[in-house]
Design a protein around this motif. Structure first.
Motif, PDB file in Angstrom:
ATOM      1  N   GLN A   1       0.827  -1.205   0.000  1.00 44.12           N
ATOM      2  CA  GLN A   1       0.000   0.000   0.000  1.00 44.12           C
ATOM      3  C   GLN A   1       0.864   1.258   0.000  1.00 44.12           C
ATOM      4  N   ARG A   2       2.047   1.189   0.630  1.00 44.47           N
ATOM      5  CA  ARG A   2       2.995   2.303   0.550  1.00 44.47           C
ATOM      6  C   ARG A   2       3.588   2.394  -0.855  1.00 44.47           C
ATOM      7  N   VAL A   3       3.859   1.262  -1.478  1.00 47.86           N
ATOM      8  CA  VAL A   3       4.360   1.291  -2.861  1.00 47.86           C
ATOM      9  C   VAL A   3       3.359   1.990  -3.773  1.00 47.86           C
ATOM     10  N   PHE A   4       2.072   1.737  -3.546  1.00 45.46           N
ATOM     11  CA  PHE A   4       1.034   2.331  -4.390  1.00 45.46           C
ATOM     12  C   PHE A   4       0.945   3.851  -4.242  1.00 45.46           C
ATOM     13  N   THR A   5       1.577   4.420  -3.186  1.00 46.47           N
ATOM     14  CA  THR A   5       1.518   5.875  -3.003  1.00 46.47           C
ATOM     15  C   THR A   5       2.525   6.617  -3.875  1.00 46.47           C
ATOM     16  N   ALA A   6       3.473   5.916  -4.488  1.00 44.46           N
ATOM     17  CA  ALA A   6       4.532   6.560  -5.270  1.00 44.46           C
ATOM     18  C   ALA A   6       3.956   7.256  -6.506  1.00 44.46           C
ATOM     19  N   ARG A   7       4.510   8.421  -6.814  1.00 51.91           N
ATOM     20  CA  ARG A   7       4.040   9.182  -7.967  1.00 51.91           C
ATOM     21  C   ARG A   7       4.382   8.483  -9.279  1.00 51.91           C
ATOM     22  N   THR A   8       5.553   7.857  -9.335  1.00 52.87           N
ATOM     23  CA  THR A   8       5.984   7.162 -10.546  1.00 52.87           C
ATOM     24  C   THR A   8       6.732   5.884 -10.155  1.00 52.87           C
ATOM     25  N   PRO A   9       6.895   4.947 -11.082  1.00 54.00           N
ATOM     26  CA  PRO A   9       7.706   3.759 -10.784  1.00 54.00           C
ATOM     27  C   PRO A   9       9.134   4.110 -10.373  1.00 54.00           C
ATOM     28  N   ARG A  10       9.710   5.131 -10.991  1.00 57.47           N
ATOM     29  CA  ARG A  10      11.083   5.520 -10.643  1.00 57.47           C
ATOM     30  C   ARG A  10      11.172   6.019  -9.214  1.00 57.47           C
ATOM     31  N   VAL A  11      10.180   6.785  -8.776  1.00 58.63           N
ATOM     32  CA  VAL A  11      10.146   7.255  -7.387  1.00 58.63           C
ATOM     33  C   VAL A  11      10.148   6.076  -6.424  1.00 58.63           C
ATOM     34  N   ALA A  12       9.333   5.061  -6.727  1.00 55.77           N
ATOM     35  CA  ALA A  12       9.250   3.887  -5.855  1.00 55.77           C
ATOM     36  C   ALA A  12      10.598   3.178  -5.764  1.00 55.77           C
ATOM     37  N   THR A  13      11.258   3.004  -6.879  1.00 53.86           N
ATOM     38  CA  THR A  13      12.537   2.286  -6.879  1.00 53.86           C
ATOM     39  C   THR A  13      13.605   3.050  -6.109  1.00 53.86           C
ATOM     40  N   THR A  14      13.777   4.329  -6.424  1.00 53.65           N
ATOM     41  CA  THR A  14      14.806   5.135  -5.767  1.00 53.65           C
ATOM     42  C   THR A  14      14.540   5.280  -4.276  1.00 53.65           C
ATOM     43  N   GLY A  15      13.320   5.688  -3.939  1.00 52.50           N
ATOM     44  CA  GLY A  15      12.980   5.877  -2.531  1.00 52.50           C
ATOM     45  C   GLY A  15      13.056   4.595  -1.738  1.00 52.50           C
ATOM     46  N   GLY A  16      12.666   3.482  -2.357  1.00 53.41           N
ATOM     47  CA  GLY A  16      12.683   2.202  -1.660  1.00 53.41           C
ATOM     48  C   GLY A  16      14.085   1.705  -1.372  1.00 53.41           C
ATOM     49  N   ILE A  17      15.004   1.901  -2.299  1.00 48.98           N
ATOM     50  CA  ILE A  17      16.385   1.462  -2.068  1.00 48.98           C
ATOM     51  C   ILE A  17      17.022   2.284  -0.947  1.00 48.98           C
ATOM     52  N   ILE A  18      16.746   3.583  -0.915  1.00 51.74           N
ATOM     53  CA  ILE A  18      17.230   4.417   0.195  1.00 51.74           C
ATOM     54  C   ILE A  18      16.668   3.901   1.516  1.00 51.74           C
ATOM     55  N   SER A  19      15.401   3.562   1.530  1.00 50.17           N
ATOM     56  CA  SER A  19      14.763   3.043   2.738  1.00 50.17           C
ATOM     57  C   SER A  19      15.390   1.727   3.184  1.00 50.17           C
ATOM     58  N   GLY A  20      15.697   0.836   2.234  1.00 50.84           N
ATOM     59  CA  GLY A  20      16.302  -0.443   2.582  1.00 50.84           C
ATOM     60  C   GLY A  20      17.651  -0.287   3.254  1.00 50.84           C
ATOM     61  N   VAL A  21      18.475   0.628   2.738  1.00 50.48           N
ATOM     62  CA  VAL A  21      19.791   0.883   3.350  1.00 50.48           C
ATOM     63  C   VAL A  21      19.615   1.443   4.751  1.00 50.48           C
ATOM     64  N   TYR A  22      18.660   2.346   4.921  1.00 53.37           N
ATOM     65  CA  TYR A  22      18.372   2.905   6.252  1.00 53.37           C
ATOM     66  C   TYR A  22      18.005   1.794   7.231  1.00 53.37           C
ATOM     67  N   CYS A  23      17.200   0.840   6.783  1.00 47.05           N
ATOM     68  CA  CYS A  23      16.787  -0.265   7.657  1.00 47.05           C
ATOM     69  C   CYS A  23      17.987  -1.096   8.114  1.00 47.05           C
ATOM     70  N   LEU A  24      18.944  -1.352   7.224  1.00 48.08           N
ATOM     71  CA  LEU A  24      20.135  -2.119   7.587  1.00 48.08           C
ATOM     72  C   LEU A  24      20.902  -1.400   8.704  1.00 48.08           C
ATOM     73  N   LEU A  25      21.068  -0.097   8.576  1.00 46.85           N
ATOM     74  CA  LEU A  25      21.779   0.685   9.590  1.00 46.85           C
ATOM     75  C   LEU A  25      21.003   0.710  10.908  1.00 46.85           C
ATOM     76  N   TYR A  26      19.681   0.782  10.813  1.00 45.12           N
ATOM     77  CA  TYR A  26      18.838   0.804  12.009  1.00 45.12           C
ATOM     78  C   TYR A  26      18.963  -0.512  12.785  1.00 45.12           C
ATOM     79  N   GLY A  27      19.033  -1.615  12.054  1.00 44.78           N
ATOM     80  CA  GLY A  27      19.186  -2.910  12.703  1.00 44.78           C
ATOM     81  C   GLY A  27      20.486  -3.010  13.478  1.00 44.78           C
ATOM     82  N   LEU A  28      21.571  -2.535  12.898  1.00 40.74           N
ATOM     83  CA  LEU A  28      22.861  -2.553  13.592  1.00 40.74           C
ATOM     84  C   LEU A  28      22.831  -1.641  14.811  1.00 40.74           C
TER      85      LEU A  28
END
Length: 478
Positions: free
Chosen positions: A243-270
């Protein structure tokens, strides 16, 4: 703790105020459920990070660090890996589909009604996910107000339900951005450096703790593998995430923003694992590892700073709770209740359903005791029941509606049976559930007629983005 009360009070007032502002933005079904599909990369990455890093990632992540050391980071790391894979492989196609739920996607791909069964499984998952974050409010409010767990759950849950009901996904998105900022400051800039410094840095940790606390695999290979199956794969298919993916304005926004989010999650876990490790070095005899986060915040931090860190914890809980709540509400209205109505439910009906489900989640949270166990139940149901059918829809052209239905029913039943017989935290339920689901999907799909060519043609056209589905806007009244 006067300064702490002031900080927390301002934070809560801000969340409610933002939720009220969201009421003005949520005028249509698309606004209420997917923020009008208008988010740019910054808001997208912030809200995606906020929704996946909740009570289990924050309170539970520190708890695992207290118990296993840096190896306790694996729970949140697998969440981050799931987010990275989702956005590197799937997000562009999901945005192009322009649907509201996982069930709608399954109906589109298989050419028939699968959303009732998938909706029931997804509904149970989203509701339990709401419960896990609501449950964790007790830990924070116990430190702040020294009140019973039930009262803390009621206070935190009521705030989340209020702003979620008012503005739906717009309120949740705006509060998530504020919560993302607070969480980042509270965890990375305050609690982590203060905890490590108080424990004497890494040299001090090594002097006080057993060597296993510094092994990245001490939590056990079986547990790591199970985390990958449950949380890594679970993040690929959860309604709250899609449902968060569906909020993206474009497919490119979803890909870029999501990869940034994934890296943030890795750092948060550590970060969470290191905070838990420092808590073990400083307070080795806590009655419960689940109290590690609250204990280190209460005993180490000065007034005001402690309030900000506790606000960061509240941010994590509220983000996940609100995201899961709106997901549960969306599944209820789109996949389940819609079966009994000739026309779509309106925005006010969505608000009523969100309110009722929020109250139910608060009630369940008052009788559940373990946040990590509750989260495991949610993801066992999700992955065991739906993973095969969803991945089959995306990758197995020979998959059929009958095969999808068989896999969902079989996987869900097997997971539930083995959770009852082997225990909620056992690894076996997800192994057996996934295996049974895969066998049922392949056997039934190859034993039944192929999906009609016109259905696959419509699916391919939608997946390419050439035939976007018109938004079915809800009116102000139901």
């Amino acid at each position: 703790m006067g300064g702490d009360y002031a900080v927390i009070g301002l934070y809560i007032v801000a969340m409610i105020g933002i939720g009220w502002y969201g009421l003005r933005l949520a005028r249509t079904k698309s606004d209420y459920l997917v923020a009008g599909r208008r988010l740019g990369w910054f808001m997208y990455s912030g809200t995606m990070s906020a929704v996946v890093l909740g009570g289990a990632s924050t309170i539970g992540g520190v708890k695992l660090g207290y118990t296993y050391g840096i190896s306790g980071a694996w729970l949140v790391i697998t969440i981050g890996l799931g987010i990275l894979v989702l956005h590197a492989v799937f997000a562009r196609r999901l945005v192009k589909l322009r649907v509201y739920t996982v069930g709608e996607m399954l109906d589109l791909r298989y050419g028939g009604s699968t959303s009732t069964i998938s909706g029931v499984v997804m509904w149970a998952y989203a509701l339990m996910l709401t419960v896990t974050s609501t449950l964790a409010f007790a830990t924070i409010f116990k430190v702040l107000l020294d009140i019973p767990d039930a009262a803390g759950i009621a206070i935190g849950g009521a705030i989340v339900v209020l702003y979620s009901v008012l503005g739906g996904m717009w309120s949740i998105t705006l509060t998530d951005i504020a919560q993302f900022v607070v969480k980042t400051i509270g965890i990375f800039a305050l609690l982590l450096p203060i905890a490590l410094t108080s424990a004497g840095g890494f040299d001090g940790l090594r002097e006080r703790l057993d060597g296993s606390y510094f092994s990245f695999t001490s939590i056990g290979g079986g547990t790591i593998f199970t985390y990958v199956l449950i949380y890594g794969f679970g993040l690929l298919i959860g309604q709250d995430i899609w449902q968060r993916v569906f909020t993206a304005r474009t497919p490119r926004v979803a890909t870029t923003g999501g990869i940034i989010s994934g890296v943030y999650c890795l750092l948060y876990g550590l970060a969470g694992a290191l905070i838990g490790t420092a808590a073990k070095a400083l307070y080795p005899d806590l009655a419960s590892a689940q109290d590690a986060f609250a204990t280190i915040a209460e005993r180490l931090l000065p007034t005001g700073v402690r309030g900000l860190v506790l606000a960061a914890a509240l941010s994590a809980l509220m983000s996940t709770a609100s995201g899961a709540l709106i997901a549960c509400s969306t599944v209820s209205t789109n996949d389940l209740l819609a079966r009994f109505r000739a026309r779509p439910l309106g925005v006010n009906a969505n608000r009523v359903v969100t309110l009722v489900l929020g109250l139910v989640a608060i009630g369940i949270a008052m009788v559940v005791t373990d946040v990590v166990a509750a989260l495991t139940v949610a993801y066992n149901l999700l992955v065991g029941g739906l993973l095969v059918a969803i991945l089959g829809a995306l990758f197995v052209r020979r998959g059929t509606r009958a095969g999808a239905l068989a896999s969902m029913v079989t996987g869900s039943i097997v997971v539930i049976v083995f959770m009852v017989t082997d225990g909620l935290e056992a690894n076996e339920p997800i192994y057996y559930g996934l295996g049974a689901s895969l066998v049922a999907y392949l056997a039934v799909s190859f034993a039944t007629p192929r999906t009609p060519a016109d259905v696959l043609a419509r699916w391919t056209e939608r997946l390419s983005g050439k035939a976007a589905q018109p938004e079915r806007e809800g009116v102000a009244a139901s």
